[in-house]
Design a protein around this motif. Structure first.
Motif, PDB file in Angstrom:
ATOM      1  N   VAL A 143       0.859  -1.177   0.000  1.00  0.00           N
ATOM      2  CA  VAL A 143       0.000   0.000   0.000  1.00  0.00           C
ATOM      3  C   VAL A 143       0.899   1.233   0.000  1.00  0.00           C
ATOM      4  CG1 VAL A 143      -1.747   1.302   1.275  1.00  0.00           C
ATOM      5  CG2 VAL A 143      -1.823  -1.193   1.285  1.00  0.00           C
ATOM      6  N   THR A 144       0.516   2.215  -0.790  1.00  0.00           N
ATOM      7  CA  THR A 144       1.211   3.501  -0.821  1.00  0.00           C
ATOM      8  C   THR A 144       0.179   4.604  -0.649  1.00  0.00           C
ATOM      9  OG1 THR A 144       2.909   2.641  -2.314  1.00  0.00           O
ATOM     10  CG2 THR A 144       2.688   5.030  -2.191  1.00  0.00           C
ATOM     11  N   ILE A 145       0.466   5.542   0.258  1.00  0.00           N
ATOM     12  CA  ILE A 145      -0.397   6.707   0.407  1.00  0.00           C
ATOM     13  C   ILE A 145       0.471   7.960   0.366  1.00  0.00           C
ATOM     14  CG2 ILE A 145      -2.202   5.537   1.730  1.00  0.00           C
ATOM     15  CD1 ILE A 145      -1.100   6.901   4.265  1.00  0.00           C
TER      16      ILE A 145
ATOM     17  N   THR B 209       4.934  10.618   1.428  1.00  0.00           N
ATOM     18  CA  THR B 209       4.528   9.345   0.842  1.00  0.00           C
ATOM     19  C   THR B 209       4.966   8.225   1.769  1.00  0.00           C
ATOM     20  OG1 THR B 209       4.687  10.225  -1.398  1.00  0.00           O
ATOM     21  CG2 THR B 209       4.741   7.821  -1.167  1.00  0.00           C
ATOM     22  N   MET B 210       4.019   7.350   2.094  1.00  0.00           N
ATOM     23  CA  MET B 210       4.292   6.183   2.937  1.00  0.00           C
ATOM     24  C   MET B 210       4.087   4.931   2.109  1.00  0.00           C
ATOM     25  SD  MET B 210       2.534   7.153   6.545  1.00  0.00           S
ATOM     26  CE  MET B 210       3.080   8.607   7.430  1.00  0.00           C
ATOM     27  N   LYS B 211       5.074   4.034   2.194  1.00  0.00           N
ATOM     28  CA  LYS B 211       5.022   2.773   1.464  1.00  0.00           C
ATOM     29  C   LYS B 211       5.080   1.644   2.481  1.00  0.00           C
ATOM     30  CE  LYS B 211       7.524   4.921  -2.309  1.00  0.00           C
ATOM     31  NZ  LYS B 211       8.772   4.966  -3.072  1.00  0.00           N
TER      32      LYS B 211
ATOM     33  N   CYS C 208      13.713  14.897  -2.401  1.00  0.00           N
ATOM     34  CA  CYS C 208      13.092  13.900  -1.523  1.00  0.00           C
ATOM     35  C   CYS C 208      14.044  13.543  -0.394  1.00  0.00           C
ATOM     36  CB  CYS C 208      12.757  12.632  -2.296  1.00  0.00           C
ATOM     37  SG  CYS C 208      11.359  12.810  -3.397  1.00  0.00           S
ATOM     38  N   LYS C 209      13.468  13.216   0.755  1.00  0.00           N
ATOM     39  CA  LYS C 209      14.278  12.759   1.887  1.00  0.00           C
ATOM     40  C   LYS C 209      13.556  11.631   2.605  1.00  0.00           C
ATOM     41  CE  LYS C 209      12.418  16.489   4.711  1.00  0.00           C
ATOM     42  NZ  LYS C 209      12.663  17.740   5.379  1.00  0.00           N
ATOM     43  N   HIS C 210      14.338  10.698   3.104  1.00  0.00           N
ATOM     44  CA  HIS C 210      13.824   9.586   3.911  1.00  0.00           C
ATOM     45  C   HIS C 210      13.622  10.128   5.319  1.00  0.00           C
ATOM     46  CE1 HIS C 210      14.686   5.395   5.838  1.00  0.00           C
ATOM     47  NE2 HIS C 210      13.412   5.658   5.820  1.00  0.00           N
ATOM     48  N   CYS C 211      12.390  10.081   5.813  1.00  0.00           N
ATOM     49  CA  CYS C 211      12.064  10.699   7.103  1.00  0.00           C
ATOM     50  C   CYS C 211      11.802   9.707   8.217  1.00  0.00           C
ATOM     51  CB  CYS C 211      10.844  11.600   6.947  1.00  0.00           C
ATOM     52  SG  CYS C 211      11.156  12.980   5.854  1.00  0.00           S
TER      53      CYS C 211
END
Length: 181
Positions: A13-15, A76-78, A105-108
């Motif tokens: 799921v991606t939101i 964005t959450m994957k 983009c950055k990984h949070c």
């Protein structure tokens, strides 16, 4: 639930959501509690998609906040199923924030939620097995086993420790604690 198997991709799921000022904390960054709420929602969606039934959050194994999220960024959450037990699933979630003006983009955040499949009476249900098709999927599955073993070890050590007051008087020597009796 049946004993069938599903691939990791079957349940991913991606939101994405634009971060608004109403999601911010007093420091002007997106509130961690708001992100935790979104994480719980996507973990539920991923686990329910895999199991085909209602799922509940059993534990949040890890939540690592790596970078702050700014107002106006697109988050964005994957989520994917990383591990399968009998009725439980470990859902791995990656959170990235994108500056929609620059495209940077950055990984949070990285998180691991343990979800459990339930029937309408609250009884745990068996979930479908997991088909692993890539080295990344195998690595994530193996890391979930290691996290589970470490969690069980920490729990056992904590429960076995008897906190007898006199044995811990040496903590008075620390600079950041003062014991008053």
């Amino acid at each position: 639930m049946t004993d069938k198997f599903k691939t990791v991709a079957d349940s991913q799921v991606t939101i994405s959501e634009l971060m608004l000022p109403s999601h911010s904390n007093f420091n002007g960054k997106i509130h961690g509690g708001y992100i935790l709420s979104l994480l719980d929602q996507i973990a539920f969606a991923c686990a329910s998609k895999h199991s085909g039934v209602y799922c509940v959050t059993a534990s949040v194994d890890t939540v690592d906040f790596l970078n702050p999220i700014e107002i106006g960024e697109l988050v964005t959450m994957k989520a994917s199923v990383n591990y399968i037990g009998n009725s439980s699933m470990v859902i791995g979630i990656r959170v990235e924030a994108e500056n929609i003006q620059t495209g940077a983009c950055k990984h949070c955040n990285s998180s691991y939620f343990t979800m459990v499949a339930k029937d309408s009476t609250g009884k745990s249900l068996k979930v479908p097995g997991l088909i692993l098709r890539s080295k990344d999927e195998i690595r994530r599955f193996a890391k979930s086993i290691k996290r589970y073993e470490n969690k069980a070890k920490r729990k056992k050590e904590f429960n076995e420790t008897d906190f007898i007051h006199e044995e811990y008087l040496h903590i008075q020597e620390l600079d950041n604690v003062k014991i008053e009796q």
